[in-house]
Design an enzyme around this catalytic site. Sequence first.
Site, PDB file in Angstrom:
ATOM      1  N   SER A  71      83.330  58.731 -15.920  1.00  0.00           N
ATOM      2  CA  SER A  71      84.057  57.981 -16.645  1.00  0.00           C
ATOM      3  C   SER A  71      83.215  57.260 -18.081  1.00  0.00           C
ATOM      4  O   SER A  71      83.911  57.348 -18.901  1.00  0.00           O
ATOM      5  CB  SER A  71      84.240  56.798 -15.578  1.00  0.00           C
ATOM      6  OG  SER A  71      84.671  56.759 -14.406  1.00  0.00           O
ATOM      7  N   ASN A 151      90.791  67.569 -10.700  1.00  0.00           N
ATOM      8  CA  ASN A 151      90.463  66.829  -9.036  1.00  0.00           C
ATOM      9  C   ASN A 151      91.343  66.605  -8.628  1.00  0.00           C
ATOM     10  O   ASN A 151      91.573  67.002  -7.015  1.00  0.00           O
ATOM     11  CB  ASN A 151      90.063  65.669  -9.895  1.00  0.00           C
ATOM     12  CG  ASN A 151      90.883  64.126 -10.594  1.00  0.00           C
ATOM     13  OD1 ASN A 151      91.486  64.903 -11.887  1.00  0.00           O
ATOM     14  ND2 ASN A 151      91.883  63.121 -10.139  1.00  0.00           N
ATOM     15  N   SER A 199      78.985  63.929 -13.333  1.00  0.00           N
ATOM     16  CA  SER A 199      78.645  63.520 -12.514  1.00  0.00           C
ATOM     17  C   SER A 199      78.081  63.898 -11.540  1.00  0.00           C
ATOM     18  O   SER A 199      78.767  64.476 -10.454  1.00  0.00           O
ATOM     19  CB  SER A 199      80.435  62.067 -12.364  1.00  0.00           C
ATOM     20  OG  SER A 199      79.647  61.506 -11.346  1.00  0.00           O
ATOM     21  N   HIS A 201      77.649  62.701  -8.234  1.00  0.00           N
ATOM     22  CA  HIS A 201      78.271  62.522  -7.006  1.00  0.00           C
ATOM     23  C   HIS A 201      79.329  63.692  -6.510  1.00  0.00           C
ATOM     24  O   HIS A 201      79.978  63.721  -5.277  1.00  0.00           O
ATOM     25  CB  HIS A 201      78.525  61.124  -6.950  1.00  0.00           C
ATOM     26  CG  HIS A 201      79.896  60.632  -7.509  1.00  0.00           C
ATOM     27  ND1 HIS A 201      80.658  60.422  -6.479  1.00  0.00           N
ATOM     28  CD2 HIS A 201      80.370  59.922  -8.633  1.00  0.00           C
ATOM     29  CE1 HIS A 201      81.739  60.075  -7.535  1.00  0.00           C
ATOM     30  NE2 HIS A 201      81.835  59.757  -8.478  1.00  0.00           N
ATOM     31  N   THR A 237      68.211  50.367 -19.308  1.00  0.00           N
ATOM     32  CA  THR A 237      66.313  50.918 -19.242  1.00  0.00           C
ATOM     33  C   THR A 237      67.460  51.581 -18.563  1.00  0.00           C
ATOM     34  O   THR A 237      68.294  51.775 -17.183  1.00  0.00           O
ATOM     35  CB  THR A 237      65.833  50.129 -18.246  1.00  0.00           C
ATOM     36  OG1 THR A 237      65.418  48.543 -18.596  1.00  0.00           O
ATOM     37  CG2 THR A 237      64.806  50.630 -17.826  1.00  0.00           C
ATOM     38  N   CYS A 324      91.788  57.435  -6.633  1.00  0.00           N
ATOM     39  CA  CYS A 324      91.649  56.155  -8.168  1.00  0.00           C
ATOM     40  C   CYS A 324      93.514  55.253  -7.135  1.00  0.00           C
ATOM     41  O   CYS A 324      93.454  54.660  -7.874  1.00  0.00           O
ATOM     42  CB  CYS A 324      91.263  56.618  -8.951  1.00  0.00           C
ATOM     43  SG  CYS A 324      89.795  57.969  -9.699  1.00  0.00           S
TER      44      CYS A 324
HETATM   45  C1  LIG Z   1      85.341  61.723 -10.321  1.00  0.00           C
HETATM   46  C2  LIG Z   1      85.777  61.910 -11.805  1.00  0.00           C
HETATM   47  C3  LIG Z   1      85.864  61.559 -12.755  1.00  0.00           C
HETATM   48  C4  LIG Z   1      85.092  60.184 -12.697  1.00  0.00           C
HETATM   49  O1  LIG Z   1      83.893  60.229 -12.049  1.00  0.00           O
HETATM   50  P1  LIG Z   1      82.663  58.774 -11.833  1.00  0.00           P
HETATM   51  O2  LIG Z   1      81.842  59.758 -11.777  1.00  0.00           O
HETATM   52  O3  LIG Z   1      83.205  58.633 -10.332  1.00  0.00           O
HETATM   53  O4  LIG Z   1      82.824  57.936 -13.053  1.00  0.00           O
HETATM   54  C5  LIG Z   1      85.951  61.744 -13.974  1.00  0.00           C
HETATM   55  N1  LIG Z   1      86.725  62.406 -14.461  1.00  0.00           N
HETATM   56  C6  LIG Z   1      87.444  63.777 -13.091  1.00  0.00           C
HETATM   57  C7  LIG Z   1      87.603  64.789 -13.204  1.00  0.00           C
HETATM   58  C8  LIG Z   1      86.804  63.583 -11.832  1.00  0.00           C
HETATM   59  O5  LIG Z   1      86.985  64.664 -10.784  1.00  0.00           O
END
Ligand SMILES: *Cc1c(COP(=O)(O)O)cnc(C)c1O
Length: 395
Positions: A71, A151, A199, A201, A237, A324
């Site tokens: 994000s 997504n 990202s 995760h 940091t 979300c």
């Molecule tokens: C999960 C996702 C995000 C947001 O990433 P975060 O690390 O959770 O803020 C943005 N764009 C797409 C396409 C995502 O799948």
Amino acid sequence: MLVYADNAATTPMSEAALNATVDAMKNVWGNPSSLHTVGQQAKVVLEEARAKIAGLLGASEREIYFTSGGSEADNQALISAARFGAKRGKKHIISTKFEHHAILHTLDALAKEGFEVTLLDVHKNGIVTPDDVRAALRPDTALVSVMYANNEIGTLQPIREIGAVCREAGVLFHTDAVQAVGHVPVNVAEDNVDMLSISAHKFHGPKGVGVLYAKRGIVLANVINGGAQERGKRAGTENIPAVVGMAAALEEACANLEKNAAYIGAMRDTLIAELSKIPHSVLNGDREKRVPGTVNFCFEGIEGESLLLMLDDRGIEASSGSACTSGSLDPSHVLLALGLPHEIAHGSLRLSLSEYNTPEEVAHIVREVPRVVEYLRGMSPVWENLEKGIQPHLI
Ligand SMILES: *Cc1c(COP(=O)(O)O)cnc(C)c1O
């Protein structure tokens, strides 16, 4: 049996990422901005992680900026390009209707500041074409932002070709590659991108850490002001344990990319083949041009929410699209962008697999989903009307 099939929302950390993170938490606690030895040792570890990630993306170290996640990277990319454009009298931005909210809501904010935003329609197959982008370009276009992979439905966009169109026109090109990196081959140079968001995760790394790639020469704007970290472009940091965990996760994902894609893709194809047999169901998005793990179906006469809860009861953890927006009763903006009617867009199911899933788990899914769909239809007044011909079937 408990089947986690919501990897597009987040993934569990891999052993390698977890070990690297914990090790750095214990042993690399210095502040990289400190001039003493403990600080400088932390700086070395941070820069090693940056070099590793740069290499895996086809970038150079100086083009990698660590952020708090996808994000933040999306926000910074869009805001940077907008400010840079505005200084040159360019206040037009092109994106698409099915972006993540990190993009769409940032664009809303920029529109309030006087930018003009064109959101491209998405074709029925969940893809935006280079011609769509070319047709929308204007002399005052400052930026094009098109996601690499969606997504909710998993479709891959022709990023390289869209990038070429932008380059030819001299317009900055950003892609939200959060669902692509670690899952399909991504190379910033070959893909003609100027900025790219990732990202950790979403590929078995830790939460709360990501990268904004910005090609050499791009002027980034600060979203977080403060110290001079990240070449003065992102204060705070550095979160070294998370960064190190991200580097380990990405290294592992890239090393196993082809093997994982084949393994996950075969399970995905089973889902598509079997769930397509459910009457009045539809696979959303192109059959072929999609990431290995994600499928999205609509089942007529069914409410997504009840489907998810019943599947959860039967040990299947899925989603109705974006994490979300779940919990809200609004139909998915992605499915509406594909042109699906509201009634259909309500009844969607996203299943997203990773290499930690097994064929046995997929067998459980394809056994349970048709049962639950049939059960829910049996209780649905909407379905009754459809079956009696009082309302026409839409799919
Ligand atoms: C999960 C996702 C995000 C947001 O990433 P975060 O690390 O959770 O803020 C943005 N764009 C797409 C396409 C995502 O799948």
